[in-house]
Motif scaffolding. Structure first.
Motif, PDB file in Angstrom:
ATOM      1  N   VAL A   8     -38.790   8.434 -32.317  1.00 31.81           N
ATOM      2  CA  VAL A   8     -38.278   9.388 -31.328  1.00 31.81           C
ATOM      3  C   VAL A   8     -37.356   8.699 -30.318  1.00 31.81           C
ATOM      4  N   ARG A   9     -37.651   7.442 -29.994  1.00 33.20           N
ATOM      5  CA  ARG A   9     -36.770   6.722 -29.057  1.00 33.20           C
ATOM      6  C   ARG A   9     -35.395   6.492 -29.675  1.00 33.20           C
ATOM      7  N   LYS A  10     -35.382   6.077 -30.941  1.00 33.60           N
ATOM      8  CA  LYS A  10     -34.099   5.812 -31.594  1.00 33.60           C
ATOM      9  C   LYS A  10     -33.322   7.101 -31.859  1.00 33.60           C
ATOM     10  N   GLU A  11     -34.036   8.147 -32.244  1.00 35.79           N
ATOM     11  CA  GLU A  11     -33.371   9.434 -32.443  1.00 35.79           C
ATOM     12  C   GLU A  11     -32.731   9.902 -31.131  1.00 35.79           C
ATOM     13  N   ALA A  12     -33.435   9.751 -30.012  1.00 37.45           N
ATOM     14  CA  ALA A  12     -32.884  10.136 -28.723  1.00 37.45           C
ATOM     15  C   ALA A  12     -31.645   9.310 -28.375  1.00 37.45           C
ATOM     16  N   LEU A  13     -31.692   8.006 -28.647  1.00 36.99           N
ATOM     17  CA  LEU A  13     -30.535   7.147 -28.388  1.00 36.99           C
ATOM     18  C   LEU A  13     -29.336   7.538 -29.241  1.00 36.99           C
ATOM     19  N   LEU A  14     -29.575   7.815 -30.515  1.00 37.62           N
ATOM     20  CA  LEU A  14     -28.484   8.195 -31.408  1.00 37.62           C
ATOM     21  C   LEU A  14     -27.865   9.529 -30.995  1.00 37.62           C
ATOM     22  N   LYS A  15     -28.687  10.441 -30.516  1.00 35.67           N
ATOM     23  CA  LYS A  15     -28.161  11.718 -30.018  1.00 35.67           C
ATOM     24  C   LYS A  15     -27.336  11.502 -28.749  1.00 35.67           C
ATOM     25  N   ALA A  16     -27.820  10.637 -27.863  1.00 32.91           N
ATOM     26  CA  ALA A  16     -27.057  10.354 -26.650  1.00 32.91           C
ATOM     27  C   ALA A  16     -25.705   9.737 -26.981  1.00 32.91           C
ATOM     28  N   ALA A  17     -25.689   8.934 -28.038  1.00 40.66           N
ATOM     29  CA  ALA A  17     -24.437   8.315 -28.472  1.00 40.66           C
ATOM     30  C   ALA A  17     -23.531   9.296 -29.192  1.00 40.66           C
ATOM     31  N   ARG A  63     -45.173   5.862 -41.794  1.00 42.93           N
ATOM     32  CA  ARG A  63     -45.536   4.529 -42.283  1.00 42.93           C
ATOM     33  C   ARG A  63     -44.797   4.181 -43.567  1.00 42.93           C
ATOM     34  N   ASP A  64     -44.472   5.217 -44.360  1.00 39.57           N
ATOM     35  CA  ASP A  64     -43.808   4.985 -45.646  1.00 39.57           C
ATOM     36  C   ASP A  64     -42.330   4.646 -45.485  1.00 39.57           C
ATOM     37  N   ILE A  65     -41.768   4.872 -44.303  1.00 42.84           N
ATOM     38  CA  ILE A  65     -40.345   4.581 -44.090  1.00 42.84           C
ATOM     39  C   ILE A  65     -40.155   3.560 -42.962  1.00 42.84           C
ATOM     40  N   ALA A  66     -41.154   2.706 -42.773  1.00 44.50           N
ATOM     41  CA  ALA A  66     -41.091   1.715 -41.694  1.00 44.50           C
ATOM     42  C   ALA A  66     -39.844   0.851 -41.783  1.00 44.50           C
ATOM     43  N   ALA A  67     -39.434   0.474 -42.990  1.00 45.51           N
ATOM     44  CA  ALA A  67     -38.275  -0.403 -43.144  1.00 45.51           C
ATOM     45  C   ALA A  67     -36.993   0.284 -42.696  1.00 45.51           C
ATOM     46  N   ALA A  68     -36.962   1.604 -42.788  1.00 47.47           N
ATOM     47  CA  ALA A  68     -35.770   2.343 -42.366  1.00 47.47           C
ATOM     48  C   ALA A  68     -35.743   2.567 -40.858  1.00 47.47           C
ATOM     49  N   ILE A  69     -36.892   2.400 -40.194  1.00 52.36           N
ATOM     50  CA  ILE A  69     -36.983   2.633 -38.755  1.00 52.36           C
ATOM     51  C   ILE A  69     -36.805   1.348 -37.962  1.00 52.36           C
ATOM     52  N   CYS A  70     -37.442   0.286 -38.406  1.00 52.32           N
ATOM     53  CA  CYS A  70     -37.563  -0.934 -37.599  1.00 52.32           C
ATOM     54  C   CYS A  70     -36.414  -1.913 -37.787  1.00 52.32           C
ATOM     55  N   HIS A  71     -35.881  -2.383 -36.694  1.00 50.67           N
ATOM     56  CA  HIS A  71     -35.070  -3.593 -36.680  1.00 50.67           C
ATOM     57  C   HIS A  71     -36.011  -4.750 -37.050  1.00 50.67           C
ATOM     58  N   PRO A  72     -35.520  -5.829 -37.691  1.00 48.83           N
ATOM     59  CA  PRO A  72     -36.419  -6.929 -38.063  1.00 48.83           C
ATOM     60  C   PRO A  72     -37.260  -7.450 -36.899  1.00 48.83           C
ATOM     61  N   ALA A  73     -36.676  -7.504 -35.697  1.00 44.19           N
ATOM     62  CA  ALA A  73     -37.439  -7.985 -34.540  1.00 44.19           C
ATOM     63  C   ALA A  73     -38.571  -7.019 -34.198  1.00 44.19           C
ATOM     64  N   ILE A 109     -23.887  10.375 -32.305  1.00 47.43           N
ATOM     65  CA  ILE A 109     -23.645  10.015 -33.698  1.00 47.43           C
ATOM     66  C   ILE A 109     -24.789  10.427 -34.625  1.00 47.43           C
ATOM     67  N   GLY A 110     -25.834  11.042 -34.081  1.00 48.33           N
ATOM     68  CA  GLY A 110     -26.923  11.495 -34.939  1.00 48.33           C
ATOM     69  C   GLY A 110     -27.456  10.379 -35.808  1.00 48.33           C
ATOM     70  N   LEU A 111     -27.691  10.674 -37.070  1.00 48.76           N
ATOM     71  CA  LEU A 111     -28.212   9.665 -37.992  1.00 48.76           C
ATOM     72  C   LEU A 111     -27.112   8.975 -38.784  1.00 48.76           C
ATOM     73  N   ALA A 112     -25.879   8.979 -38.225  1.00 52.73           N
ATOM     74  CA  ALA A 112     -24.773   8.301 -38.897  1.00 52.73           C
ATOM     75  C   ALA A 112     -24.950   6.786 -38.869  1.00 52.73           C
ATOM     76  N   ARG A 113     -25.784   6.282 -37.984  1.00 50.47           N
ATOM     77  CA  ARG A 113     -26.080   4.852 -37.939  1.00 50.47           C
ATOM     78  C   ARG A 113     -27.540   4.636 -38.296  1.00 50.47           C
ATOM     79  N   ALA A 114     -27.816   3.645 -39.113  1.00 46.91           N
ATOM     80  CA  ALA A 114     -29.184   3.372 -39.552  1.00 46.91           C
ATOM     81  C   ALA A 114     -30.050   2.930 -38.380  1.00 46.91           C
ATOM     82  N   MET A 115     -31.241   3.478 -38.282  1.00 46.94           N
ATOM     83  CA  MET A 115     -32.149   3.095 -37.202  1.00 46.94           C
ATOM     84  C   MET A 115     -32.503   1.616 -37.248  1.00 46.94           C
ATOM     85  N   SER A 116     -32.596   1.067 -38.436  1.00 53.52           N
ATOM     86  CA  SER A 116     -33.003  -0.330 -38.563  1.00 53.52           C
ATOM     87  C   SER A 116     -31.918  -1.309 -38.109  1.00 53.52           C
TER      88      SER A 116
END
Length: 251
Positions: free
Chosen positions: A185-194, A153-163, A196-203
């Motif tokens: 977990v969904r975004k982490e899985a997508l970034l791993k599939a790509a 909850r403390d890092i919601a802004a780093a996880i969520c796209h504005p939409a 690129i790990g956490l090289a791209r911001a989840m938001s």
């Protein structure tokens, strides 16, 4: 005169673990689903703790070195079982010995298989390991304990796209925290599939918005990992997902 100690060969040390692993799979041919879809294996490492000596014997030099760098014994044990389970799963898919699995890490630290079309991903957290493999396209997996929902909850802004932030804004505190962890977990899985790990911001992208480009069309879905875990796998859009918990056989 001192006598040299004779150690059992690694193949003998690991034979019991390899048999237990094979017996714990849903069926003898289950791992081969990776050739036509996505195979996901979930492992409670506490349940497999008695196989730790055999698991250590399965690791290659690079894996063993990564394990030794962990400061806490519990983290070393978790990583040992994660790497051993990974080798055993891939060996079952490839039809080879665990030591012959051509596993290495690329420049971003992602697991790769040299000279094989098989793709793979690994995640581990707090006594649980999640493994994925697919021969038909990129794959990524992530697992987190459900209890971590409070912390995200403390890092919601780093996880969520504005939409996504707008869509979750009406939820109560508990539901909002759980939804954030599912997004993580969904975004982490997508970034791993790509790859690129956490090289791209989840938001910077939406989990289901089609804004993250990987080879082909990638779909991410939550896994039914039970109430204690949040887990997701990303893979080819048309791929069927075969998922199972690996329970050790009874003695």
């Amino acid at each position: 005169m001192s006598r040299s100690v004779q150690h059992a060969p690694a193949s003998a040390v690991t034979a019991h673990l390899r048999t237990a692993f094979g017996d714990a799979l849903p069926s003898p041919q289950w791992a081969l689903t990776a050739w036509t879809g996505v195979t996901v294996l979930l492992i409670d490492t506490d349940a497999w703790a008695r196989w730790l000596p055999a698991a250590r014997a399965l690791l290659d030099a690079a894996e063993a070195a990564r394990v030794r760098r962990r400061r806490l014994a519990a983290d070393r044990d978790l990583l040992t079982l994660a790497y051993a389970g990974h080798r055993l799963l891939l060996a079952a898919v490839l039809g080879c010995e665990p030591a012959a699995v051509p596993l290495f890490r690329d420049a971003r630290g992602c697991p790769r298989l040299a000279g094989s079309e098989l793709r793979t991903s690994l995640s581990h957290a707090d006594g649980c390991v999640a493994l994925a493999a697919s021969a038909i396209g990129p794959v990524g997996i992530d697992i987190e304990p459900a209890a971590r929902a409070i912390a995200v909850r403390d890092i919601a802004a780093a996880i969520c796209h504005p939409a996504e932030a707008a869509a979750l804004s009406g939820l109560d505190a508990a539901a909002h925290a759980a939804a954030l962890l599912d997004l993580w977990v969904r975004k982490e899985a997508l970034l791993k599939a790509a790859g690129i790990g956490l090289a791209r911001a989840m938001s910077s992208f939406r989990a289901n918005g089609g804004e993250l480009t990987v080879a082909g069309t990638c779909r991410v879905q939550l896994l039914d990992a039970g109430p204690a875990w949040a887990a997701a796998v990303a893979g080819p859009a048309a791929a069927a997902v075969s998922s199972a918990w690996l329970r050790p056989p009874a003695d």
